[in-house]
Design a protein around this motif. Structure first.
Motif, mmCIF file in Angstrom:
data_model
loop_
_atom_site.group_PDB
_atom_site.id
_atom_site.type_symbol
_atom_site.label_atom_id
_atom_site.label_comp_id
_atom_site.label_asym_id
_atom_site.label_seq_id
_atom_site.Cartn_x
_atom_site.Cartn_y
_atom_site.Cartn_z
ATOM 1 N N PRO A 95 8.147 11.961 0.539
ATOM 2 C CA PRO A 95 7.219 12.033 -0.598
ATOM 3 C C PRO A 95 6.766 10.694 -1.163
ATOM 4 O O PRO A 95 5.783 10.647 -1.906
ATOM 5 N N MET A 96 7.456 9.601 -0.852
ATOM 6 C CA MET A 96 7.179 8.350 -1.551
ATOM 7 C C MET A 96 5.756 7.824 -1.348
ATOM 8 O O MET A 96 5.161 7.302 -2.307
ATOM 9 N N PRO A 97 5.159 7.900 -0.155
ATOM 10 C CA PRO A 97 3.766 7.431 -0.051
ATOM 11 C C PRO A 97 2.830 8.130 -1.035
ATOM 12 O O PRO A 97 1.989 7.479 -1.675
ATOM 13 N N PHE A 98 2.985 9.436 -1.174
ATOM 14 C CA PHE A 98 2.138 10.179 -2.109
ATOM 15 C C PHE A 98 2.433 9.780 -3.550
ATOM 16 O O PHE A 98 1.510 9.550 -4.350
ATOM 17 N N LEU A 99 3.709 9.685 -3.901
ATOM 18 C CA LEU A 99 4.073 9.360 -5.280
ATOM 19 C C LEU A 99 3.594 7.963 -5.668
ATOM 20 O O LEU A 99 3.137 7.746 -6.794
ATOM 21 N N TYR A 100 3.682 7.014 -4.735
ATOM 22 C CA TYR A 100 3.193 5.670 -5.026
ATOM 23 C C TYR A 100 1.676 5.649 -5.210
ATOM 24 O O TYR A 100 1.134 4.773 -5.884
ATOM 25 N N SER A 101 0.991 6.606 -4.604
ATOM 26 C CA SER A 101 -0.473 6.623 -4.691
ATOM 27 C C SER A 101 -0.985 7.255 -5.977
ATOM 28 O O SER A 101 -2.159 7.087 -6.321
ATOM 29 N N MET A 102 -0.136 7.991 -6.695
ATOM 30 C CA MET A 102 -0.607 8.784 -7.824
ATOM 31 C C MET A 102 -1.296 7.973 -8.925
ATOM 32 O O MET A 102 -2.368 8.365 -9.401
ATOM 33 N N PRO A 103 -0.733 6.853 -9.381
ATOM 34 C CA PRO A 103 -1.451 6.097 -10.426
ATOM 35 C C PRO A 103 -2.845 5.663 -9.976
ATOM 36 O O PRO A 103 -3.814 5.773 -10.735
ATOM 37 N N PHE A 104 -2.949 5.185 -8.736
ATOM 38 C CA PHE A 104 -4.254 4.766 -8.213
ATOM 39 C C PHE A 104 -5.181 5.968 -8.072
ATOM 40 O O PHE A 104 -6.382 5.879 -8.325
ATOM 41 N N PHE A 105 -4.600 7.107 -7.672
ATOM 42 C CA PHE A 105 -5.401 8.314 -7.474
ATOM 43 C C PHE A 105 -6.040 8.774 -8.776
ATOM 44 O O PHE A 105 -7.245 9.007 -8.844
ATOM 45 N N PHE A 106 -5.242 8.896 -9.826
ATOM 46 C CA PHE A 106 -5.780 9.400 -11.087
ATOM 47 C C PHE A 106 -6.794 8.437 -11.695
ATOM 48 O O PHE A 106 -7.853 8.850 -12.168
ATOM 49 N N LEU A 107 -6.486 7.156 -11.671
ATOM 50 C CA LEU A 107 -7.444 6.185 -12.199
ATOM 51 C C LEU A 107 -8.728 6.180 -11.379
ATOM 52 O O LEU A 107 -9.835 6.115 -11.922
ATOM 53 N N GLY A 108 -8.577 6.264 -10.052
ATOM 54 C CA GLY A 108 -9.752 6.290 -9.184
ATOM 55 C C GLY A 108 -10.597 7.526 -9.399
ATOM 56 O O GLY A 108 -11.831 7.453 -9.428
ATOM 57 N N CYS A 109 -9.949 8.683 -9.548
ATOM 58 C CA CYS A 109 -10.685 9.932 -9.774
ATOM 59 C C CYS A 109 -11.478 9.872 -11.072
ATOM 60 O O CYS A 109 -12.645 10.272 -11.124
ATOM 61 N N ILE A 110 -10.840 9.372 -12.125
ATOM 62 C CA ILE A 110 -11.523 9.286 -13.417
ATOM 63 C C ILE A 110 -12.750 8.383 -13.307
ATOM 64 O O ILE A 110 -13.841 8.719 -13.777
ATOM 65 N N ALA A 111 -12.574 7.230 -12.654
ATOM 66 C CA ALA A 111 -13.691 6.291 -12.519
ATOM 67 C C ALA A 111 -14.814 6.882 -11.677
ATOM 68 O O ALA A 111 -15.998 6.775 -12.023
ATOM 69 N N LYS A 112 -14.459 7.539 -10.562
ATOM 70 C CA LYS A 112 -15.480 8.104 -9.681
ATOM 71 C C LYS A 112 -16.221 9.253 -10.361
ATOM 72 O O LYS A 112 -17.451 9.356 -10.278
ATOM 73 N N GLN A 140 0.842 -1.196 0.000
ATOM 74 C CA GLN A 140 0.000 0.000 0.000
ATOM 75 C C GLN A 140 0.879 1.248 0.000
ATOM 76 O O GLN A 140 1.972 1.263 0.579
ATOM 77 N N PRO A 141 0.444 2.321 -0.668
ATOM 78 C CA PRO A 141 1.292 3.515 -0.800
ATOM 79 C C PRO A 141 1.791 4.070 0.528
ATOM 80 O O PRO A 141 2.960 4.463 0.645
ATOM 81 N N SER A 142 0.941 4.100 1.545
ATOM 82 C CA SER A 142 1.336 4.701 2.820
ATOM 83 C C SER A 142 2.450 3.930 3.514
ATOM 84 O O SER A 142 3.136 4.474 4.391
ATOM 85 N N ALA A 143 2.670 2.675 3.134
ATOM 86 C CA ALA A 143 3.730 1.875 3.753
ATOM 87 C C ALA A 143 5.107 2.179 3.177
ATOM 88 O O ALA A 143 6.112 1.647 3.660
ATOM 89 N N HIS A 144 5.179 3.053 2.169
ATOM 90 C CA HIS A 144 6.463 3.367 1.537
ATOM 91 C C HIS A 144 7.163 4.545 2.208
ATOM 92 O O HIS A 144 8.038 5.167 1.613
ATOM 93 N N THR A 145 6.786 4.844 3.431
ATOM 94 C CA THR A 145 7.449 5.904 4.181
ATOM 95 C C THR A 145 8.911 5.557 4.458
ATOM 96 O O THR A 145 9.276 4.386 4.587
ATOM 97 N N ARG A 146 9.722 6.593 4.576
ATOM 98 C CA ARG A 146 11.131 6.380 4.912
ATOM 99 C C ARG A 146 11.340 6.303 6.417
ATOM 100 O O ARG A 146 12.444 6.024 6.880
ATOM 101 N N TYR A 147 10.285 6.550 7.182
ATOM 102 C CA TYR A 147 10.411 6.581 8.637
ATOM 103 C C TYR A 147 10.092 5.222 9.254
ATOM 104 O O TYR A 147 9.298 4.441 8.728
ATOM 105 N N GLY A 148 10.696 4.974 10.396
ATOM 106 C CA GLY A 148 10.393 3.788 11.175
ATOM 107 C C GLY A 148 11.147 2.552 10.709
ATOM 108 O O GLY A 148 11.688 2.493 9.600
ATOM 109 N N PHE A 149 11.179 1.562 11.586
ATOM 110 C CA PHE A 149 11.765 0.258 11.277
ATOM 111 C C PHE A 149 10.603 -0.687 11.007
ATOM 112 O O PHE A 149 9.755 -0.917 11.871
ATOM 113 N N LYS A 150 10.557 -1.255 9.808
ATOM 114 C CA LYS A 150 9.387 -2.002 9.357
ATOM 115 C C LYS A 150 9.521 -3.492 9.672
ATOM 116 O O LYS A 150 10.582 -4.089 9.462
ATOM 117 N N ILE A 151 8.420 -4.047 10.157
ATOM 118 C CA ILE A 151 8.374 -5.462 10.523
ATOM 119 C C ILE A 151 7.114 -6.074 9.919
ATOM 120 O O ILE A 151 6.009 -5.543 10.093
#
Length: 413
Positions: free
Chosen positions: A383-400, A58-69
């Motif tokens: 910025p990576m969570p937002f950038l990863y979301s962009m393709p889904f965002f534009f396709l979702g906006c068009i469909a909605k 998921q896009p929000s998981a692409h943050t540079r912060y935190g140690f991921k498990i």
């Protein structure tokens, strides 16, 4: 193998990560959008974050912060096993921050074991279970003197038929239990209501049928709190929704800082009076605020409101961290009205729908667009969570937007 799986080498990496920090870590369960906010927020206060997630795509998981498990299931015994596996690496009184009701339920089931080493932002016992089951919650709220809309518990068509003559349409229909197949729906007549009851009965989804409270999304008010176990309210914030998805009945797409008056104190008194403490919020609907009626509470966890609070001067997660760990880190705790919080993925399509259906005037839309905003994903330093979301965002906006336009054209002939 999943790259963030808690193998022996990954555990050693976690220990090395924690050794670089003097502060007690925070464990964030889930890197959804509000889990992302928690992770960024704690990290920027110098707090090491262990972010446990089952879906790193998921896009929000692409943050540079935190140690991921990685944990395959954030709602069951796999989560408890993962937390217990961390015990050798994290200090006592490490706080855990869940992000949905099923996580809270899973932690509650193992409260005594987990609380020996970790700190949970909610009390032990069955109080939280009663507060997330809507029939029990409505009884508690009524007994406390809150203005609760008339409600009926419905599990099937026979029960619905039994109260048919008592119903006044439109009505709001909600699952009686959290995290079911939908959040809320409006039914304008008996046929629509019966259809929903029939569908829900097939999946054993009991419902609450409640009288509809007039007003658009801007009439949905909320108070958010961190209450210490001794009853002291250490941080609080009041606001209102501007947009929801789906419109009128769904999750927040945009919120603003807003004075809800006595309702903020009333919500705090209600929760404290029940013995509830920790992360919690209360929601009302109606304007002016003095005439707003009780809707629901959120307890034991963070939700979308946590982001709106933080960008407007009330850092509820830091109040929780300090209380649970005994730290005294400085944090913002004075409410402002600097920004609208919005989730652009959902806010823009709903804005278009509001304008097309004339729920909002053009002036309302223009005012919304020019006001300063903070997005759920966008951050200059991450910025990576937002950038990863962009393709889904534009396709979702068009469909909605396409669906909205088609529905509008059909209704106008």
């Amino acid at each position: 193998m999943q790259p963030y799986a808690l193998t022996t080498s990954r555990a050693e990496q976690a220990r090395a990560y924690l050794a670089k920090h003097a502060l007690t870590p925070a464990i964030v369960l889930g890197l959804c959008k509000h889990g992302l906010y928690l992770t960024r927020n704690f990290a920027r206060h110098g707090i090491p974050v262990l972010a446990i997630e089952s879906n790193f795509s998921q896009p929000s998981a692409h943050t540079r912060y935190g140690f991921k498990i990685f944990c395959p299931d954030l709602h069951g015994t796999a989560l408890v096993d993962t937390l217990l596996a961390l015990k050798p690496w994290v200090p006592a009184a490490t706080p855990i921050f869940p992000t949905n009701d099923r996580m809270v339920e899973g932690l509650l089931a193992h409260y005594s074991v987990l609380s020996e080493h970790f700190r949970l932002p909610f009390p032990e016992g069955d109080l939280l279970r009663r507060l997330v089951i809507k029939p029990a919650l409505n009884r508690l709220a009524s007994e406390a003197g809150l203005d609760v809309p008339r409600s009926f518990s419905i599990a099937g068509l026979d029960e619905l038929e039994g109260v048919r003559n008592q119903l006044r349409f439109p009505v709001a229909v909600k699952p009686a239990m959290p995290m079911m197949s939908f959040k809320s729906r409006r039914c304008d007549d008996y046929a629509a209501l019966a259809a929903q009851v029939e569908v829900s009965a097939l999946v054993r989804e009991p419902l609450i049928v409640q009288e509809w409270i007039e007003g658009d999304d801007r009439a949905i008010l909320f108070g958010a709190y961190y209450i210490a176990s001794n009853g002291d309210c250490l941080a609080r914030y009041s606001g209102r929704k501007l947009m929801s998805y789906p419109a009128l009945t769904g999750h927040a797409a945009a919120t603003e800082s807003y004075d809800i008056g006595e309702r903020l104190d009333e919500g705090c008194r209600f929760l404290r009076g029940l013995g509830c403490w920790g992360l919690c919020s209360i929601e009302y609907k109606g304007l002016p605020p003095g005439e707003a009626r009780f809707i629901e509470v959120t307890v034991g966890r963070c939700d979308w409101w946590i982001m709106g609070c933080g960008i407007n001067g009330v850092n509820i997660p830091m109040a929780a961290y300090n209380d649970l760990t005994g730290a005294s880190l400085p944090f913002d705790n004075m409410q402002t009205s600097a920004y609208i919080w919005h989730d652009i993925e959902h806010a823009l399509p709903v804005l278009a729908e509001n304008l097309l259906k004339r729920r909002w005037s053009l002036a309302d839309g223009a005012k919304y667009l020019i006001r300063p905003k903070k997005d759920a994903l966008w951050d200059w330093l991450d910025p990576m969570p937002f950038l990863y979301s962009m393709p889904f965002f534009f396709l979702g906006c068009i469909a909605k937007l396409f669906r909205i336009i088609v529905r509008t054209l059909r209704k106008t002939g």
